[in-house]
Design a protein around this motif. Structure first.
Motif, PDB file in Angstrom:
ATOM      1  N   THR A 115      34.157   1.204  61.569  1.00  0.00           N
ATOM      2  CA  THR A 115      34.905   1.048  60.322  1.00  0.00           C
ATOM      3  C   THR A 115      34.993   2.309  59.452  1.00  0.00           C
ATOM      4  OG1 THR A 115      34.362  -1.306  60.262  1.00  0.00           O
ATOM      5  CG2 THR A 115      35.105  -0.323  58.206  1.00  0.00           C
ATOM      6  N   PRO A 116      33.870   2.940  59.077  1.00  0.00           N
ATOM      7  CA  PRO A 116      33.995   4.090  58.152  1.00  0.00           C
ATOM      8  C   PRO A 116      34.758   5.262  58.745  1.00  0.00           C
ATOM      9  CG  PRO A 116      31.736   3.861  58.951  1.00  0.00           C
ATOM     10  CD  PRO A 116      32.462   2.629  59.362  1.00  0.00           C
ATOM     11  N   TYR A 117      34.665   5.442  60.054  1.00  0.00           N
ATOM     12  CA  TYR A 117      35.395   6.535  60.695  1.00  0.00           C
ATOM     13  C   TYR A 117      36.898   6.265  60.678  1.00  0.00           C
ATOM     14  CZ  TYR A 117      30.888   8.255  62.334  1.00  0.00           C
ATOM     15  OH  TYR A 117      29.603   8.753  62.392  1.00  0.00           O
ATOM     16  N   GLY A 118      37.266   5.023  60.938  1.00  0.00           N
ATOM     17  CA  GLY A 118      38.677   4.672  60.917  1.00  0.00           C
ATOM     18  C   GLY A 118      39.292   4.805  59.537  1.00  0.00           C
ATOM     19  N   ILE A 119      38.560   4.354  58.527  1.00  0.00           N
ATOM     20  CA  ILE A 119      39.057   4.439  57.152  1.00  0.00           C
ATOM     21  C   ILE A 119      39.276   5.894  56.742  1.00  0.00           C
ATOM     22  CG2 ILE A 119      38.457   4.031  54.734  1.00  0.00           C
ATOM     23  CD1 ILE A 119      37.035   1.471  55.668  1.00  0.00           C
ATOM     24  N   GLN A 120      38.287   6.759  57.048  1.00  0.00           N
ATOM     25  CA  GLN A 120      38.409   8.162  56.686  1.00  0.00           C
ATOM     26  C   GLN A 120      39.542   8.828  57.453  1.00  0.00           C
ATOM     27  OE1 GLN A 120      37.283   9.813  54.352  1.00  0.00           O
ATOM     28  NE2 GLN A 120      37.337  11.991  54.885  1.00  0.00           N
ATOM     29  N   ALA A 121      39.667   8.514  58.737  1.00  0.00           N
ATOM     30  CA  ALA A 121      40.731   9.102  59.550  1.00  0.00           C
ATOM     31  C   ALA A 121      42.102   8.729  59.010  1.00  0.00           C
ATOM     32  CB  ALA A 121      40.601   8.645  60.999  1.00  0.00           C
ATOM     33  N   GLN A 122      42.256   7.501  58.580  1.00  0.00           N
ATOM     34  CA  GLN A 122      43.548   7.065  58.064  1.00  0.00           C
ATOM     35  C   GLN A 122      43.893   7.805  56.772  1.00  0.00           C
ATOM     36  OE1 GLN A 122      44.256   2.932  58.805  1.00  0.00           O
ATOM     37  NE2 GLN A 122      45.763   2.748  57.167  1.00  0.00           N
ATOM     38  N   HIS A 123      42.892   8.163  55.994  1.00  0.00           N
ATOM     39  CA  HIS A 123      43.122   8.945  54.779  1.00  0.00           C
ATOM     40  C   HIS A 123      43.563  10.365  55.104  1.00  0.00           C
ATOM     41  CE1 HIS A 123      40.315   6.157  52.257  1.00  0.00           C
ATOM     42  NE2 HIS A 123      41.548   5.705  52.317  1.00  0.00           N
ATOM     43  N   LEU A 124      43.105  10.889  56.240  1.00  0.00           N
ATOM     44  CA  LEU A 124      43.424  12.266  56.602  1.00  0.00           C
ATOM     45  C   LEU A 124      44.823  12.422  57.190  1.00  0.00           C
ATOM     46  CD1 LEU A 124      40.062  13.379  58.295  1.00  0.00           C
ATOM     47  CD2 LEU A 124      40.908  14.037  56.039  1.00  0.00           C
ATOM     48  N   LEU A 125      45.355  11.346  57.744  1.00  0.00           N
ATOM     49  CA  LEU A 125      46.641  11.410  58.432  1.00  0.00           C
ATOM     50  C   LEU A 125      47.763  10.889  57.546  1.00  0.00           C
ATOM     51  CD1 LEU A 125      45.465  10.056  61.907  1.00  0.00           C
ATOM     52  CD2 LEU A 125      45.897  12.450  61.288  1.00  0.00           C
TER      53      LEU A 125
END
Length: 209
Positions: A115-125
């Motif tokens: 979960t936390p990795y996906g949330i952060q990745a979505q913010h970066l893209l």
């Protein structure tokens, strides 16, 4: 595998394809090591289970039947913060996504991620048309359910889709079994998205030609 029909959508894996984490501290591995020390026998699907559960460290530990000690939880949160701070898009990722979007392609990401990795990745893209995160879908690649999730969102047939990723089973074999075209990207040896995409769009009259 080439496709004579024009593609309508390009799907990307995330980690190792669009985003990298420098010197990952792997907090979930710390948790699994601790669980093993408590006498729990590791299972082959442990990693897949972690990435298909939408929750924090305590939620995942409780799923396995354990409560994390305060000191371990603090250590894991520190490791997680390190990973999130050292997560960044490859230099070509965002420009390529923006350009493909301008050219009219539907874009999606499909990723096995906690979960936390996906949330952060979505913010970066940049914003995309569809998302198939394992922690949201509840299934991991190469289960057909996660691929069908973005196909439904995009309203595309498999033969209208090109899938790009860095793992053979999850990003090539799985999509191809459903009828998608798929191609590996080898970031470790310097391959970039232009290298991967150009052969598939060589007949297009734009920057990829």
């Amino acid at each position: 595998m080439m496709n004579n029909q024009p593609y309508k959508a390009v799907i990307f894996d995330v980690f190792g394809t669009l985003i990298e984490i420098k010197n990952s501290q792997s907090p979930y591995k710390k948790m699994m090591k601790w669980l093993k020390q408590q006498g729990r026998k590791p299972q082959p699907n442990d990693a897949a289970m972690i990435m298909s559960l939408d929750g924090d460290f305590e939620t995942i530990a409780s799923y396995f039947g354990y409560q994390l000690p305060v000191s371990l939880l603090a250590e894991m949160n520190t490791a997680l913060q390190h990973d999130l701070e050292h997560m960044h898009a490859f230099e070509d990722s965002i420009p390529m996504l923006i350009e493909l979007k301008k050219l009219g392609y539907k874009l999606a990401i499909c990723s096995n991620a906690a979960t936390p990795y996906g949330i952060q990745a979505q913010h970066l893209l940049p914003p995309l048309d569809a998302y198939a995160w394992s922690f949201k879908v509840g299934f991991n690649k190469p289960d057909p359910t996660i691929y069908q999730h973005f196909l439904n969102q995009l309203e595309c047939q498999p033969n209208e889709v090109l899938f790009i990723g860095d793992t053979q089973i999850a990003d090539v074999d799985g999509p191809q079994k459903l009828g998608m075209a798929a191609r590996l990207i080898d970031r470790k040896n310097g391959e970039n998205l232009f290298d991967v995409l150009k052969p598939f769009f060589k007949n297009k009259n734009h920057f990829l030609s």
